[in-house]
Design an enzyme around this catalytic site. Structure first.
Site, PDB file in Angstrom:
ATOM      1  N   CYS A   2      30.922 -62.370   3.649  1.00  0.00           N
ATOM      2  CA  CYS A   2      29.990 -61.792   2.768  1.00  0.00           C
ATOM      3  C   CYS A   2      31.064 -60.790   2.019  1.00  0.00           C
ATOM      4  CB  CYS A   2      29.386 -60.418   3.818  1.00  0.00           C
ATOM      5  SG  CYS A   2      28.432 -61.195   4.929  1.00  0.00           S
ATOM      6  N   ARG A  27      31.404 -64.830  -2.925  1.00  0.00           N
ATOM      7  CA  ARG A  27      31.523 -64.765  -1.332  1.00  0.00           C
ATOM      8  C   ARG A  27      30.321 -64.845  -0.259  1.00  0.00           C
ATOM      9  NH1 ARG A  27      36.389 -62.628   0.045  1.00  0.00           N
ATOM     10  NH2 ARG A  27      35.341 -61.581   1.965  1.00  0.00           N
ATOM     11  N   TRP A  74      25.801 -63.270   3.349  1.00  0.00           N
ATOM     12  CA  TRP A  74      25.940 -64.489   3.690  1.00  0.00           C
ATOM     13  C   TRP A  74      25.338 -64.505   5.142  1.00  0.00           C
ATOM     14  CZ3 TRP A  74      29.296 -68.375   6.442  1.00  0.00           C
ATOM     15  CH2 TRP A  74      28.871 -69.647   6.042  1.00  0.00           C
ATOM     16  N   ASN A 100      31.759 -57.304   7.176  1.00  0.00           N
ATOM     17  CA  ASN A 100      31.963 -58.661   6.647  1.00  0.00           C
ATOM     18  C   ASN A 100      32.630 -59.261   7.982  1.00  0.00           C
ATOM     19  OD1 ASN A 100      32.785 -61.186   5.654  1.00  0.00           O
ATOM     20  ND2 ASN A 100      34.742 -60.361   5.113  1.00  0.00           N
ATOM     21  N   GLY A 101      32.047 -59.849   8.680  1.00  0.00           N
ATOM     22  CA  GLY A 101      32.856 -60.538   9.988  1.00  0.00           C
ATOM     23  C   GLY A 101      32.073 -60.565  10.983  1.00  0.00           C
ATOM     24  N   GLU A 459      36.601 -86.337  -0.376  1.00  0.00           N
ATOM     25  CA  GLU A 459      36.561 -85.226  -1.446  1.00  0.00           C
ATOM     26  C   GLU A 459      35.304 -85.430  -2.261  1.00  0.00           C
ATOM     27  OE1 GLU A 459      37.461 -82.427  -1.393  1.00  0.00           O
ATOM     28  OE2 GLU A 459      37.174 -81.549  -3.413  1.00  0.00           O
ATOM     29  N   LYS A 463      31.806 -83.310  -2.591  1.00  0.00           N
ATOM     30  CA  LYS A 463      31.190 -82.645  -3.567  1.00  0.00           C
ATOM     31  C   LYS A 463      29.840 -82.842  -3.825  1.00  0.00           C
ATOM     32  CE  LYS A 463      33.987 -80.745  -3.528  1.00  0.00           C
ATOM     33  NZ  LYS A 463      34.762 -79.534  -3.158  1.00  0.00           N
ATOM     34  N   GLU A 466      27.939 -80.994  -1.424  1.00  0.00           N
ATOM     35  CA  GLU A 466      27.764 -79.234  -1.584  1.00  0.00           C
ATOM     36  C   GLU A 466      27.182 -79.330  -2.890  1.00  0.00           C
ATOM     37  OE1 GLU A 466      31.802 -77.323  -0.726  1.00  0.00           O
ATOM     38  OE2 GLU A 466      32.173 -79.157  -1.968  1.00  0.00           O
ATOM     39  N   HIS A 482      32.970-103.712   9.064  1.00  0.00           N
ATOM     40  CA  HIS A 482      33.181-103.506  10.630  1.00  0.00           C
ATOM     41  C   HIS A 482      31.878-102.763  10.657  1.00  0.00           C
ATOM     42  CE1 HIS A 482      36.978-105.258  11.203  1.00  0.00           C
ATOM     43  NE2 HIS A 482      37.553-104.751  10.130  1.00  0.00           N
ATOM     44  N   LYS A 577      32.281 -69.209  -0.423  1.00  0.00           N
ATOM     45  CA  LYS A 577      33.507 -69.593  -0.759  1.00  0.00           C
ATOM     46  C   LYS A 577      34.396 -69.750   0.328  1.00  0.00           C
ATOM     47  CE  LYS A 577      36.286 -70.913  -3.969  1.00  0.00           C
ATOM     48  NZ  LYS A 577      36.185 -72.173  -4.434  1.00  0.00           N
TER      49      LYS A 577
HETATM   50  C1  F6R Z   1      34.664 -77.672  -0.689  1.00  0.00           C
HETATM   51  C2  F6R Z   1      34.845 -76.082  -0.079  1.00  0.00           C
HETATM   52  C3  F6R Z   1      35.223 -75.976   1.358  1.00  0.00           C
HETATM   53  C4  F6R Z   1      36.540 -75.286   1.430  1.00  0.00           C
HETATM   54  C5  F6R Z   1      37.068 -75.039   3.156  1.00  0.00           C
HETATM   55  C6  F6R Z   1      38.195 -74.419   3.291  1.00  0.00           C
HETATM   56  O1  F6R Z   1      34.311 -77.577  -1.903  1.00  0.00           O
HETATM   57  O2  F6R Z   1      34.895 -75.196  -0.708  1.00  0.00           O
HETATM   58  O3  F6R Z   1      35.065 -77.225   2.112  1.00  0.00           O
HETATM   59  O4  F6R Z   1      37.556 -76.424   1.129  1.00  0.00           O
HETATM   60  O5  F6R Z   1      35.941 -74.004   3.543  1.00  0.00           O
HETATM   61  O6  F6R Z   1      38.388 -73.401   2.560  1.00  0.00           O
HETATM   62  P1  F6R Z   1      40.008 -72.893   2.192  1.00  0.00           P
HETATM   63  O7  F6R Z   1      40.723 -73.877   1.592  1.00  0.00           O
HETATM   64  O8  F6R Z   1      39.686 -71.548   1.626  1.00  0.00           O
HETATM   65  O9  F6R Z   1      40.374 -72.649   3.590  1.00  0.00           O
END
Ligand code: F6R
Length: 582
Positions: A2, A27, A74, A100-101, A459, A463, A466, A482, A577
């Site tokens: 949050c 966030r 969030w 937040n937490g 990766e 994407k 997400e 396999h 995020k």
């Molecule tokens: C993917 C994404 C998340 C972050 C993950 C780690 O697009 O944004 O999977 O990569 O939550 O976040 P950081 O790098 O901030 O520790």
């Protein structure tokens, strides 16, 4: 995750708070609220939805008063409902808080507060903070004493800001970010400098466990024991204030598009790179740790260290590190995290340090909790990343890793050449839209890569999940036979990441096997090698640069597929995020 914000000063507080919340919406964004103090009363407005939508209907920014707090949520504890939205007022209405937490002992605290007559209106863990604080207000030490006794009772991690009915703002943090903005006769508290950088670039990064009180006498920062604590003002970049989408429809597209420039500063200062390389070279064991995109960068790191420095590194998902903690001893942990605030990573770093492992972090935010707890810090330096899905931070993580391995015998990094390769990869934009149109109605997409390109396939699949909410799965090319071949038929789409290099021929033969089952292939390659039904071109470049270039078409495809499927790429559902809960 949050965002919290607080303000006390001459400006109309609610307007400042709503503006700050809008900038921090990355966030968390399922509900939003503001509380202000006016005439000795606390006024609260909150609702479910995004900042602009809720503000349009409830006029949060019209609340009167010159002190207030705000929140975007969030949901973790309690569904995203109006009642669970923050701020939460105490049952006697003397305090409102934003948090937040996660408070892990909230049930016990709530039980004892209810027994003492406090009433609760939400299912959240956060509401106990407001009531605890209210119950402590009459005691010794004013707001400072009340917050000290409140935080002493809390277990878990938090950053919270409280508004008292006399207009005092009190805040505290434990393992969640809290930053104070210092203006001219005014103060801000915020989860991120973006909350206030429009007004001031003087910031205090509040130390872990510390307490902040902002009242008529100004700002005071205390340790958990109530003694004055260090409050050093540092300058944060004013450039942050200019983070607008510009002509781009979404931050995600802006950040994908700016990679040729955002890459340039990757790795930052030479000395930090050299020191990180020395630490890695001298370590008996190297653990590379990350979550999500940063975990995919960790897989690339393993390849680079092995290929260019003959160093065998172990990749560990940050949330899994506690499982292995008993076997850690000495060595170096290369901790990769864009935000430097992911709770799983912070816990992993703590466990590693406790086991005598030296933490070298690779972060975008040099003042993040992870950076502050690391023995050494390498900056990825790609500028603020607002889109929830990591894009430019990934390419900058890879470039910074290349700079470290260059010190260990790997290829010399020519950042201008990398920048050209990324710009060339962006030229497939029109074809990426075409591919996205074809993926619109797909339920499953596979992404295939061999060697280091498997990390990029992983990766790319992330994407697609997400941004476009498509089930996407990365496959090692050699593993097709396999098992995964059984999944493929005419409805399957397989993205084959296949730049020139040692794995090219084998991956082409994987593509042929896939087509033989009636599935369609989308090749990411420098040339249309004949086994692709659709082709996304990347420019020719030095071999080591391909992983950086080849993720770009995949990012574009995921972005445009999100648009095709009418999802919001900047704010994927259920995601935040940086994930500050475990
Ligand atoms: C993917 C994404 C998340 C972050 C993950 C780690 O697009 O944004 O999977 O990569 O939550 O976040 P950081 O790098 O901030 O520790």
């Amino acid at each position: 995750m949050c965002s919290i914000i607080g303000y006390r000063g001459p400006r109309p507080a609610a307007r400042v708070l709503v503006g700050g919340l809008r900038r921090m919406e990355y966030r968390g964004y399922d509900s939003v609220g503001v509380a202000t103090g006016s005439g000795g009363r606390i006024l609260v407005k909150k609702g479910v939805g995004r900042v602009d939508g809720v503000n349009d209907s409830l006029r949060l920014d019209a609340l009167p008063g010159h002190a207030g707090i705000g929140h975007t949520r969030w949901a973790t504890q309690g569904a995203p409902t109006g009642a669970n939205a923050h701020p939460h007022a105490s049952s006697g209405a003397r305090v409102a808080i934003v948090h937040n937490g996660s408070i892990t002992n909230f049930e016990a605290l709530r039980g004892s507060l209810e027994a003492r007559g406090h009433r609760f209106a939400s299912e959240t863990d956060s509401e106990v903070i407001a009531n605890l604080l209210e119950s402590e207000l009459g005691g010794e030490g004013g707001a400072r004493g009340a917050v000290m006794r409140t935080v002493a009772a809390l277990e878990g991690h938090y950053a919270f800001a409280a508004l008292l009915d006399d207009g005092t703002i009190a805040a505290a943090r434990r393992r969640a970010p809290l930053i104070v903005g210092v203006g001219d006769g005014e103060h801000y508290v915020s989860s991120d400098v973006l909350g206030f950088v429009e007004y001031t670039d003087d910031a205090i990064y509040v130390g872990d466990g510390n307490i902040v009180v902002i009242d008529g006498g100004g700002l005071a920062v205390y340790g958990a024991d109530g003694a004055p604590a260090e409050a050093r003002v540092t300058k944060v970049s004013r450039e942050l204030a200019g983070i607008y989408k510009g002509d781009y429809a979404h931050y995600t597209l802006k950040e994908i598009s700016e990679q040729p420039t955002s890459i340039i500063g990757a790795g930052g200062d030479e000395r930090a790179i050299a020191a990180a390389a020395r630490a890695i070279a001298g370590a008996k064991t190297v653990y590379v740790v990350g979550s999500g995109t940063s975990h995919n960068a960790a897989i690339v790191a393993k390849h680079l260290l092995s290929a260019h420095a003959g160093i065998r590194a172990e990749v560990i998902v940050a949330s899994e590190l506690p499982v292995h903690a008993h076997s850690l001893s000495g060595g170096v942990m290369l901790a990769i995290s864009q935000s430097g605030e992911s709770a799983d990573m912070l816990e992993a770093a703590r466990l590693a340090s406790a086991a005598g492992v030296s933490v070298v972090s690779l972060v975008n935010h040099p003042s993040s909790s992870l950076a502050r707890e690391s023995a050494q810090v390498v900056r990825i330096n790609c500028g603020p990343e607002i889109g929830v899905a990591a894009t430019k931070s990934f390419t900058s993580q890879l470039a910074a890793l290349h700079r470290i391995t260059a010190e260990l015998g790997g290829p010399r990094v020519d950042m201008a050449a990398v920048s050209r390769a990324l710009a060339g990869a962006l030229e497939c934009d029109r074809r990426a839209r075409g591919v996205a149109a074809g993926l619109r109605d797909m339920d499953d997409v596979y992404v295939l890569g061999r060697g280091v390109h498997y990390a990029i396939a992983s990766e790319a699949a992330l994407k697609l999940k997400e941004l476009a909410y498509i089930h996407a799965e990365a496959m090692h090319g050699g593993e097709l036979k396999h098992g995964p071949l059984a999944l493929l038929d005419a409805r399957s789409r397989v993205i084959v990441i296949n730049p020139p290099g040692p794995t090219h021929e084998d991956a082409l033969s994987d593509a042929a096997k896939i087509r033989a089952r009636g599935a369609r292939t989308i090749g990411i390659d420098t040339a249309d090698a004949g086994e692709y039904d659709e082709w996304l071109r990347i420019p020719e470049c030095e071999g080591w640069m391909y992983p950086l270039a080849e993720i770009v078409p995949a990012q574009l495809v995921a972005y445009y597929t999100a648009l095709e499927r009418d999802t919001d790429p900047d704010h994927p559902r259920n995601l935040a995020k940086s994930v500050t809960v475990r």
